[in-house]
Design an enzyme around this catalytic site. Sequence first.
Site, PDB file in Angstrom:
ATOM      1  CD  GLU A  14      72.710 101.767  24.277  1.00 53.73           C
ATOM      2  OE1 GLU A  14      73.249 101.365  25.323  1.00 53.73           O
ATOM      3  OE2 GLU A  14      71.599 102.312  24.253  1.00 53.73           O
ATOM      4  CD  GLU A  58      69.331  98.984  26.920  1.00 54.78           C
ATOM      5  OE1 GLU A  58      69.081  99.327  28.093  1.00 54.78           O
ATOM      6  OE2 GLU A  58      70.470  98.614  26.556  1.00 54.78           O
TER       7      GLU A  58
HETATM    8  C1  BG6 Z   1      72.153 100.934  28.078  1.00 53.16           C
HETATM    9  C2  BG6 Z   1      71.371 102.220  27.974  1.00 53.16           C
HETATM   10  O1  BG6 Z   1      71.473 100.057  28.884  1.00 53.16           O
HETATM   11  O2  BG6 Z   1      73.415 100.995  28.673  1.00 53.16           O
HETATM   12  C3  BG6 Z   1      72.209 103.486  27.966  1.00 53.16           C
HETATM   13  O3  BG6 Z   1      70.547 102.209  26.835  1.00 53.16           O
HETATM   14  C4  BG6 Z   1      73.330 103.349  28.981  1.00 53.16           C
HETATM   15  O4  BG6 Z   1      71.372 104.586  28.195  1.00 53.16           O
HETATM   16  C5  BG6 Z   1      74.199 102.172  28.585  1.00 53.16           C
HETATM   17  O5  BG6 Z   1      74.092 104.500  29.162  1.00 53.16           O
HETATM   18  C6  BG6 Z   1      75.432 101.972  29.437  1.00 53.16           C
HETATM   19  O6  BG6 Z   1      75.075 101.869  30.774  1.00 53.16           O
HETATM   20  P1  BG6 Z   1      75.708 102.784  31.885  1.00 53.16           P
HETATM   21  O7  BG6 Z   1      74.937 102.465  33.095  1.00 53.16           O
HETATM   22  O8  BG6 Z   1      77.132 102.382  31.981  1.00 53.16           O
HETATM   23  O9  BG6 Z   1      75.548 104.185  31.429  1.00 53.16           O
END
Ligand code: BG6
Length: 483
Positions: free
Chosen positions: A381, A175
């Site tokens: 993701e 990111e």
């Molecule tokens: C992304 C990141 O922005 O979102 C991850 O790359 C992160 O590291 C994921 O865990 C989900 O966000 P969160 O805050 O719910 O863990």
Amino acid sequence: MTFSNDFMWGGATAANQVEGAWNVGGKGPSTQDHIAQGSREVIRKYTENIEEGIIYPSHEAVDFYHHYKEDIAMFAEMGFKIYRMSIAWTRIFPNGDDAEPNKEGIEFYRSVFQELKKYGIEPLVTLSHYEMPYNLAIKYDGWADRKCIDFYLKYSETVFREYKGLVKYWLTFNEINSLSLSTGGYFNGGIMSIAGGFGPMEYPNETAEHISRRYTALHHQFIASAKAVNLAHEIDSNYQVGCMIAGLTSYPYTPNPDDMLAAQKQKREQLFFAGDIHVKGEYPYYMKRYFKENGINITMESGDADVLKSGTVDFFTFSYYSTGCISTDPEAEKTGGNLIFGVKNPYLDTSDWGWQIDPKGLRYFLNEFYDRYRLPIIITENGLGADDTLEADGSVHDPYRIEYMRQHFQQMEEAIKDGVDLIGYTAWGCIDIVSLSTGEMKKRYGMIYVDKDEKGNGSLKRYRKDSFYWYKKVIESNGEDLS
Ligand code: BG6
């Protein structure tokens, strides 16, 4: 069949959220090791020293370090073709500027990759997932100092050479576009001088000087990334190196031309800017005005433009959880998120953490990205953070996660039919891990439940959720059976 035979189904994690063993095996402290647990209400705090009585989620995480064989066996049972993971830079170079790498760290990842190979799972390795050696952050002010490019390249070269034949796919930064936000200094670059250094990770009031510093840090990451791409190709012509962009995706709130322009501006400056550099190899024209109007001066050296041009990526990846709206009305109601907080969309439902759920938006943005870049795409993701319940019999019923995934897979199918070259999907936090934004354990994304609570109590035992069996079936049928 919509999904190609070699479509890469899998899951994703990051070292600091999954491994634990933060000071084991010669590992040095990373920036994440200094970030305390928070909650939805309490913002996470960066502390200079490791303080007694504070929970630092990365220190134990879910102890993948000691459970990786068991975890990988469960990934294999689900049928994973690919596993996205990150290497903790501090296991390889504990301080970042060490003369020699740490052998124990190198051997740890070698064992992980060998274990994956045993099951035919392809690793997709992020070199830097929201962490860097703490020493570099303190001594050099992180990525604000150009020297970090060389430290990063030394680390990259080490792992590119060590894992030749074991790894094919690499991502340079997680990111990376998060540095186009004021919070990015904390998460992404460990830049201590931004917003006065230590303290809560909230949106700081940055001065023009801070903003320039942040964009200079980002520029250093772009150069480091381009050089790493070239280096990887030199070391092994089979290496494929991609970028990873936070899907800070949004729509205009209304057809009011002011909202349209504001949404276009947000998308360019926060979503497309980094991808444009990674893929096209040059700063996009629209950033010139932004830099000028915000007094942003980046220190570019001669040769930087050529480096960017030469080190473009082989494939494109992004994270996608939700969308927001962009409005010029300051009163418009805001929605939840971890990096940006757009305006609430009346047509969408939200997760328990207030993130808007928008499966069709995934089709929309897959098309936007493919239109722009024409490179193979992996969704690196995606998933639903929810507070699951472990039943007495060891089962976990998570129909909401299955529904979330099903709807997103249907839209992936549509995007493929639209002609998008989507080659893989890695579900975020395929095993429960600690949350990035809140540091909570109860915000679970996994299809594998880990017995651990907010205070760190629990057996760390792993359990299969209902979504585990469902995803297994999806992979077995190559996306045909989504029932
Ligand atoms: C992304 C990141 O922005 O979102 C991850 O790359 C992160 O590291 C994921 O865990 C989900 O966000 P969160 O805050 O719910 O863990």
